[in-house]
Scaffold this motif. Structure first.
Motif, short mmCIF file in Angstrom:
data_model
loop_
_atom_site.label_atom_id
_atom_site.label_comp_id
_atom_site.label_asym_id
_atom_site.label_seq_id
_atom_site.Cartn_x
_atom_site.Cartn_y
_atom_site.Cartn_z
N THR A 1 -101.84 39.59 -95.08
CA THR A 1 -101.67 39.72 -93.62
C THR A 1 -101.01 38.48 -93.04
OG1 THR A 1 -103.62 41.13 -93.47
CG2 THR A 1 -102.86 40.09 -91.44
N LEU A 2 -101.48 37.30 -93.46
CA LEU A 2 -100.89 36.06 -92.96
C LEU A 2 -99.43 35.93 -93.37
CD1 LEU A 2 -103.81 33.51 -93.56
CD2 LEU A 2 -102.96 34.36 -91.37
N ALA A 3 -99.13 36.30 -94.62
CA ALA A 3 -97.75 36.24 -95.10
C ALA A 3 -96.86 37.17 -94.28
CB ALA A 3 -97.68 36.61 -96.58
N TYR A 4 -97.38 38.34 -93.99
CA TYR A 4 -96.60 39.30 -93.18
C TYR A 4 -96.36 38.74 -91.78
CZ TYR A 4 -95.39 43.44 -90.51
OH TYR A 4 -94.76 44.33 -89.67
N LEU A 5 -97.40 38.16 -91.18
CA LEU A 5 -97.27 37.64 -89.82
C LEU A 5 -96.26 36.49 -89.76
CD1 LEU A 5 -101.01 37.62 -88.71
CD2 LEU A 5 -99.21 39.15 -87.89
N VAL A 6 -96.30 35.63 -90.79
CA VAL A 6 -95.40 34.47 -90.80
C VAL A 6 -93.96 34.88 -91.13
CG1 VAL A 6 -94.86 32.33 -92.02
CG2 VAL A 6 -97.20 32.81 -91.33
N TRP A 7 -93.80 35.81 -92.04
CA TRP A 7 -92.47 36.15 -92.56
C TRP A 7 -91.75 37.20 -91.72
CZ3 TRP A 7 -89.84 33.46 -95.97
CH2 TRP A 7 -88.70 34.01 -96.56
N PHE A 8 -92.49 38.12 -91.12
CA PHE A 8 -91.84 39.26 -90.48
C PHE A 8 -92.07 39.39 -88.98
CE2 PHE A 8 -92.35 40.64 -94.93
CZ PHE A 8 -91.03 40.94 -95.23
N THR A 9 -92.92 38.56 -88.39
CA THR A 9 -93.20 38.71 -86.96
C THR A 9 -92.88 37.41 -86.22
OG1 THR A 9 -95.48 37.87 -86.94
CG2 THR A 9 -95.15 40.16 -87.67
N PRO A 10 -92.82 37.45 -84.89
CA PRO A 10 -92.52 36.25 -84.09
C PRO A 10 -93.69 35.28 -83.94
CG PRO A 10 -91.95 38.28 -82.91
CD PRO A 10 -92.83 38.66 -84.06
N LEU A 11 -94.79 35.52 -84.67
CA LEU A 11 -95.96 34.65 -84.52
C LEU A 11 -95.58 33.18 -84.71
CD1 LEU A 11 -99.03 34.39 -84.13
CD2 LEU A 11 -99.27 34.57 -86.62
N LEU A 12 -94.81 32.89 -85.75
CA LEU A 12 -94.26 31.55 -85.96
C LEU A 12 -92.74 31.64 -85.85
CD1 LEU A 12 -96.43 30.03 -88.84
CD2 LEU A 12 -96.52 29.53 -86.40
N GLY A 13 -92.29 32.24 -84.76
CA GLY A 13 -90.86 32.38 -84.53
C GLY A 13 -90.31 31.23 -83.71
N VAL A 14 -89.00 31.16 -83.64
CA VAL A 14 -88.32 30.10 -82.89
C VAL A 14 -88.54 30.29 -81.40
CG1 VAL A 14 -86.11 29.00 -82.39
CG2 VAL A 14 -86.55 29.93 -84.68
N SER A 15 -89.03 29.26 -80.74
CA SER A 15 -89.19 29.33 -79.28
C SER A 15 -88.39 28.24 -78.57
CB SER A 15 -90.67 29.20 -78.89
OG SER A 15 -91.17 27.92 -79.23
N THR A 16 -88.03 27.17 -79.31
CA THR A 16 -87.32 26.05 -78.69
C THR A 16 -86.21 25.57 -79.61
OG1 THR A 16 -89.36 25.31 -77.62
CG2 THR A 16 -87.55 23.73 -77.71
N VAL A 17 -85.02 25.31 -79.03
CA VAL A 17 -83.90 24.74 -79.77
C VAL A 17 -83.52 23.42 -79.11
CG1 VAL A 17 -81.52 25.03 -80.54
CG2 VAL A 17 -83.05 27.01 -80.43
N GLU A 18 -83.61 22.34 -79.87
CA GLU A 18 -83.26 21.02 -79.35
C GLU A 18 -81.93 20.57 -79.97
OE1 GLU A 18 -86.48 18.42 -80.22
OE2 GLU A 18 -87.80 19.27 -78.67
N VAL A 19 -81.07 19.98 -79.15
CA VAL A 19 -79.76 19.48 -79.61
C VAL A 19 -79.69 17.99 -79.32
CG1 VAL A 19 -77.26 19.62 -79.31
CG2 VAL A 19 -78.64 21.71 -79.22
N THR A 20 -79.35 17.21 -80.33
CA THR A 20 -79.20 15.76 -80.13
C THR A 20 -77.84 15.31 -80.66
OG1 THR A 20 -80.20 15.20 -82.28
CG2 THR A 20 -81.68 15.41 -80.40
N GLY A 21 -77.30 14.26 -80.06
CA GLY A 21 -76.06 13.65 -80.54
C GLY A 21 -74.79 14.27 -80.01
N ALA A 22 -74.89 15.32 -79.21
CA ALA A 22 -73.69 16.03 -78.75
C ALA A 22 -73.25 15.53 -77.39
CB ALA A 22 -73.95 17.54 -78.71
#
Length: 219
Positions: free
Chosen positions: A17-38
């Motif tokens: 269940t944990l593997a499914y949640l981590v691999w296939f769902t937004p539970l640990l999905g990207v929420s923030t994108v940081e850009v540096t040096g540009a």
């Protein structure tokens, strides 16, 4: 025994269940994108090129593909894309630094130390020397010899350079302020030549030859 089997089965189910949640769902999905040096390239241009999908599972994120898209921007020399758990992606940009400009038939373009022409500008930038080669670009030996020699100069010498030219990879020349010429030769021993030139420029003369730094001349 039955109790142990139930516990084992429950443990396996929990892992799945944990593997499914981590691999296939937004539970640990990207929420923030940081850009540096540009700074020159621009943060928004980098974000648009990176095109990081929000809510995409972090573990399945193709960081190499993101880096390749950003690296295609003209002013970018290098890119690093990293994950910061639980949900942040950081895009770190290393920008190209202009060492000269080239004024050709397609306009004025900035040139970095690797000979890459990466940005068009309206006018020749103040403080940058002019690159004079027949076929500018990173695959051109004359270009890389000229820009490599130029990039090796300390600031106090580089600021005196008006133009750098090369008709062959072994015939780099600098035009300096005050109608002075430096015959640099090839792009070997650049650091040594720069040190010798720093001493020679304290002497009277208009032509300073450091192509053989062990036997420099002033005329």
């Amino acid at each position: 025994m039955v109790q142990r089997r139930r516990i084992a089965a429950l443990s396996v189910l929990t892992v799945i269940t944990l593997a499914y949640l981590v691999w296939f769902t937004p539970l640990l999905g990207v929420s923030t994108v940081e850009v540096t040096g540009a700074r020159a390239v621009g943060e928004q241009r980098v974000r648009a090129a990176a095109d990081v999908p929000l809510d995409h599972p972090m573990l399945r994120l193709d960081t190499d593909a993101i880096a390749a898209r950003v690296a295609a921007l003209p002013g970018v020399a290098g890119v690093d894309v990293s994950r910061s758990w639980p949900s942040t992606v950081t895009v770190t940009v290393t920008e190209r630094r202009a060492v000269a400009y080239h004024d050709g038939g397609d306009g004025i373009r900035l040139v970095d130390s690797a000979g890459v022409l990466f940005q068009r500008v309206e006018a020749a930038p103040e403080g940058l020397p002019r690159l004079e080669v027949l076929d500018p670009g990173p695959a051109d030996d004359e270009t890389t010899a000229a820009t490599g020699a130029l990039a090796s100069l300390p600031a106090e010498l580089a600021e005196q350079v008006v133009a750098v030219a090369a008709t062959t990879a072994g015939s780099v020349e600098f035009e300096l302020t005050g109608d002075r010429t430096v015959r640099w030769g090839d792009a070997e021993q650049n650091g040594y030549k720069a040190r010798v030139l720093g001493v020679l420029l304290g002497q009277d003369g208009t032509v300073f030859d450091v192509s053989s730094p062990e036997l420099p001349t002033v005329s």
